[in-house]
Enzyme design. Structure first.
Site, PDB file in Angstrom:
ATOM      1  CG  ASP A   2      -2.041   0.990   1.112  1.00  7.86           C
ATOM      2  OD1 ASP A   2      -2.354   1.404  -0.022  1.00  7.86           O
ATOM      3  OD2 ASP A   2      -2.607   1.376   2.155  1.00  7.86           O
ATOM      4  CG  HIS A  19      -0.242   1.615  -9.278  1.00  7.58           C
ATOM      5  ND1 HIS A  19      -0.484   1.285  -7.960  1.00  7.58           N
ATOM      6  CD2 HIS A  19      -1.297   2.381  -9.667  1.00  7.58           C
ATOM      7  CE1 HIS A  19      -1.635   1.816  -7.577  1.00  7.58           C
ATOM      8  NE2 HIS A  19      -2.150   2.494  -8.595  1.00  7.58           N
ATOM      9  CG  LEU A 113      10.050 -16.656  -2.399  1.00  3.30           C
ATOM     10  CD1 LEU A 113       9.953 -16.627  -0.867  1.00  3.30           C
ATOM     11  CD2 LEU A 113      10.450 -15.270  -2.898  1.00  3.30           C
TER      12      LEU A 113
HETATM   13  C1  IPE Z   1      -1.496  -0.026  -3.436  1.00  2.00           C
HETATM   14  O1  IPE Z   1      -1.282   1.332  -3.549  1.00  2.00           O
HETATM   15  C2  IPE Z   1      -1.706  -0.725  -4.744  1.00  2.00           C
HETATM   16  C3  IPE Z   1      -3.087  -1.138  -5.052  1.00  2.00           C
HETATM   17  C4  IPE Z   1      -4.062  -1.229  -4.195  1.00  2.00           C
HETATM   18  C5  IPE Z   1      -3.392  -1.491  -6.438  1.00  2.00           C
HETATM   19  P1  IPE Z   1      -2.513   2.338  -3.509  1.00  2.00           P
HETATM   20  O2  IPE Z   1      -2.977   2.562  -4.894  1.00  2.00           O
HETATM   21  O3  IPE Z   1      -3.556   1.859  -2.556  1.00  2.00           O
HETATM   22  O4  IPE Z   1      -1.830   3.647  -2.954  1.00  2.00           O
HETATM   23  P2  IPE Z   1      -2.486   4.757  -2.013  1.00  2.00           P
HETATM   24  O5  IPE Z   1      -3.057   4.066  -0.796  1.00  2.00           O
HETATM   25  O6  IPE Z   1      -3.537   5.461  -2.802  1.00  2.00           O
HETATM   26  O7  IPE Z   1      -1.323   5.628  -1.663  1.00  2.00           O
HETATM   27 MG    MG Z   2      -4.139   2.302  -0.659  1.00  2.00          MG
END
Ligand code: IPE
Ligand code: MG
Length: 234
Positions: A2, A19, A113
């Site tokens: 996250d 991402h 792994l």
């Molecule tokens: C995590 O990062 C990845 C996914 C859930 C796809 P986020 O997209 O939730 O990032 P924030 O929480 O908005 O910073």
């Molecule tokens: Mg998030």
């Protein structure tokens, strides 16, 4: 995993750049994990509830996942990493399902792994599906866990350590059954910045925990006095 979006926004980048940076983070962590004695690593990439996000972001995440897997196959093989994907496949783009199948087949004999990627995954939904597979028979823990393993394809082993990055302190529908006795580590580090050192820190914290699984501390068990209401409550 996250914090990708916030990491990118804080730097003036589009969320998808977060991402992409997050996929590089996963590569680093997969590389580092076996050195800490980790044999199974499950990364939460996309939840069933993440479909609520804007279509552009969802499409970009799906494309990134396909690129990541296609790029990663030779490295997974070289590092002897077996890949499994848990979650639903019926809503994923066909091209992503094809590369998942290819990566799973190519790495099926790897034994250093076990990397499980959770894509279109929901802990509650997997519990419901596994319960459905038990239908008509007594639902014992053993049978339920067999059905959960079948539902997840990648098994249903208990989680020892759950690490959540990005500062939130919640499970967000991740491996709910399997986390019954998981040790939880929350870190404010955003996922794109999470690396081997953070993993080392989380594992060190895990090793300091005393896991009792509902029992009393081992050292106390033989020394507990017989319970006496008068003696202790008055
Ligand atoms: C995590 O990062 C990845 C996914 C859930 C796809 P986020 O997209 O939730 O990032 P924030 O929480 O908005 O910073
Ligand atoms: Mg998030």
């Amino acid at each position: 995993m996250d914090g990708n979006g916030r990491w990118a926004t804080d730097r003036g980048f589009p969320r998808i750049a977060g991402h992409q940076a997050g996929s590089e983070s996963l590569r680093r962590v997969v590389r580092a994990a076996p050195d800490f004695g980790v044999s199974t690593l499950t990364a939460y990439a996309f939840s069933c509830d993440n479909w609520k996000r804007p279509a552009e972001e969802v499409d970009a995440i799906m494309a990134l996942l396909a690129w990541y897997l296609a790029d990663e196959i030779p490295r997974l093989l070289a590092d002897r990493v077996r890949l499994s994907v848990i979650g639903r496949r019926d809503r994923l783009p066909e091209s992503l399902v094809a590369i998942i199948d290819e990566a799973e087949a190519a790495t099926s004999a790897c034994d250093k792994l076990h990397l499980r990627l959770a894509i279109d995954y929901s802990g509650r939904e997997s519990i419901l599906t596994a319960t459905g597979l038990c239908a008509g028979r007594d639902v014992t823990t053993e049978r339920f866990e067999q059905m959960l393993a079948a539902t997840n394809r990648g098994g249903s082993q208990p989680v020892d350590l759950l690490i959540r990055t990005g500062g939130e302190q919640r499970l967000s529908d991740f491996l709910l059954w399997e986390c019954a006795y998981a040790e939880l580590v929350f870190t404010r580090r955003m996922w794109p910045e999470f690396g081997g050192q953070d993993l080392a820190k989380a594992i060190a914290a895990f090793r300091r925990r005393e896991r009792r699984f509902g029992d009393v501390p081992a050292a106390l068990a033989s020394r507990l006095p017989t319970y006496s209401r008068e003696r202790w409550l008055h």
